[in-house]
Design an enzyme around this catalytic site. Structure first.
Site, PDB file in Angstrom:
ATOM      1  N   THR A 113       0.832  -1.205   0.000  1.00  0.00           N
ATOM      2  CA  THR A 113       0.000   0.000   0.000  1.00  0.00           C
ATOM      3  C   THR A 113       0.866   1.254   0.000  1.00  0.00           C
ATOM      4  O   THR A 113       0.571   2.239  -0.694  1.00  0.00           O
ATOM      5  CB  THR A 113      -0.936   0.003   1.223  1.00  0.00           C
ATOM      6  OG1 THR A 113      -1.780  -1.163   1.181  1.00  0.00           O
ATOM      7  CG2 THR A 113      -1.811   1.249   1.237  1.00  0.00           C
ATOM      8  N   ARG A 131       5.914  -3.475   9.094  1.00  0.00           N
ATOM      9  CA  ARG A 131       4.746  -3.208   9.937  1.00  0.00           C
ATOM     10  C   ARG A 131       4.944  -3.793  11.328  1.00  0.00           C
ATOM     11  O   ARG A 131       4.615  -3.159  12.337  1.00  0.00           O
ATOM     12  CB  ARG A 131       3.478  -3.793   9.306  1.00  0.00           C
ATOM     13  CG  ARG A 131       2.218  -3.542  10.145  1.00  0.00           C
ATOM     14  CD  ARG A 131       1.007  -4.169   9.494  1.00  0.00           C
ATOM     15  NE  ARG A 131       0.631  -3.444   8.286  1.00  0.00           N
ATOM     16  CZ  ARG A 131      -0.095  -3.968   7.304  1.00  0.00           C
ATOM     17  NH1 ARG A 131      -0.472  -5.224   7.373  1.00  0.00           N
ATOM     18  NH2 ARG A 131      -0.416  -3.237   6.257  1.00  0.00           N
TER      19      ARG A 131
END
Length: 349
Positions: free
Chosen positions: A69, A221
């Site tokens: 993303t 992440r």
């Protein structure tokens, strides 16, 4: 409700996404890691700008949390265009796409996350949009229904998927630029953590950040999430400074070991080794044994265990390696040859 895994590659929700947004790089020059992808992308972007054409459609595949993303947003920013974001599950019928497609200006980016979850009618509707920048859209239904051919402005579709094997060949072939994301090296994660610690104003030793990186499963992440949780620990139980000792204590409290494995990872390996004698064992059998969904094991547990060489896949099922035995402190025993007709042991790998 099951407790959220701190080392899960999946996003934990809107709050985490808001924090991640503030930590994400905005330009290609700021992106750390995935160098092969970045170098190819620089060439593709320069070529598109030179020809004054939209960038070819891009497919981003790989495990969650690796920056798909983020890269989609970076691409749009580098091109100076608007990005519109949606996901496969949010598009139930072709009409759900029409307002996205008709609002886009020349060169704009449409980003579809989890593109492998598009329904067949929606996927087929996309084919002509991607190839010819035209769509046939049915207005009304029944006897009074009519089909209108609508021209679209040339655009770039960026699709992201964690399950590229579920994409149809017809859809996959319409992406001119396919990129597969790999897990990050520890030194790359250390650099990401160094930048994140500055943005979050977290005082941290480089050695402490390297320890976090080594236990982050090769995933930015996860690294950033661990950094935030260790920051909380340091503020409450220490002087706020991240040192190796503070990091070790914080991660031990979370039961995250030296390789970044948590209780679910160890439960997977323990079931495979003790219940199924090291394998081979089917994923459905393993999921039932430890009380988890098959998709959870395939999407968020197995990729890292495969990457570090603790599990291998065979036609008969999953097999634990000698390294997995050693990590759990169990004496290694070669997998036992077992009849594939034995009920409950094998299923589709």
């Amino acid at each position: 409700m099951a407790r959220q895994r701190i080392i899960s590659q999946e996003s934990t929700g809107p709050d985490e996404e808001a924090v991640n947004l503030s930590l994400r790089p905005e330009r290609l020059d700021d992106v750390v890691g995935q160098r092969q992808i970045i170098e190819q992308l620089i060439i593709a972007l320069d070529a598109a700008r030179h020809r004054n054409e939209p960038l070819d459609h891009v497919l981003l595949s790989g495990p969650p949390g690796l920056g798909k993303t983020t890269l989609a947003n970076v691409i749009a920013r580098e091109l100076g265009v608007t990005i519109r974001v949606t996901s496969g599950p949010a598009i139930s019928k072709p009409g759900d796409l029409m307002h996205w497609l008709t609002e886009m200006k020349r060169g704009d980016v449409l980003f579809i996350d989890e593109i492998h979850r598009l329904s067949k009618p929606v996927e087929e509707f996309l084919y002509s949009a991607m190839e010819d920048f035209r769509v046939d859209f049915t207005i009304d239904s029944g006897i009074s229904g009519r089909t209108v051919n609508i021209a679209l402005k040339p655009f770039t579709l960026i699709g992201a998927t964690t399950r590229s094997g579920l994409l149809t060949a017809a859809l996959r072939d319409r992406f001119g630029i396919p990129f597969h994301f790999e897990f990050y090296h520890a030194d790359e994660l250390t650099e990401i953590l160094r930048r994140s610690s500055r943005k979050l104003r977290v005082p941290a030793d480089d050695a402490a950040l390297a320890v976090i990186a080594a236990r982050s499963r090769g995933t930015p992440r996860v690294a950033n999430r661990l950094l935030r949780r260790i920051r909380d620990f340091a503020q409450v139980r220490a002087d706020g400074q991240l040192t190796i000792a503070v990091v070790d204590k914080a991660l031990d409290l979370q039961r995250i070991d030296q390789l970044g494995l948590d209780e679910l990872d160890r439960a997977f390996l323990t079931a495979l080794i003790q219940t199924y004698r090291g394998g081979p064992a089917g994923i459905e059998a393993l999921a039932a044994t430890i009380g988890q969904e098959r998709d959870t094991l395939e999407d968020v547990v197995e990729p890292y265990l495969l990457q570090i060489g603790f599990v291998i896949r065979t036609k008969q099922g999953r097999v634990a390696t000698r390294a997995a035995y050693g990590h759990l402190g169990v004496s290694y025993a070669a997998p036992v040859e077992t009849s594939e007709t034995q009920p409950g042991l094998f299923d589709e790998p």
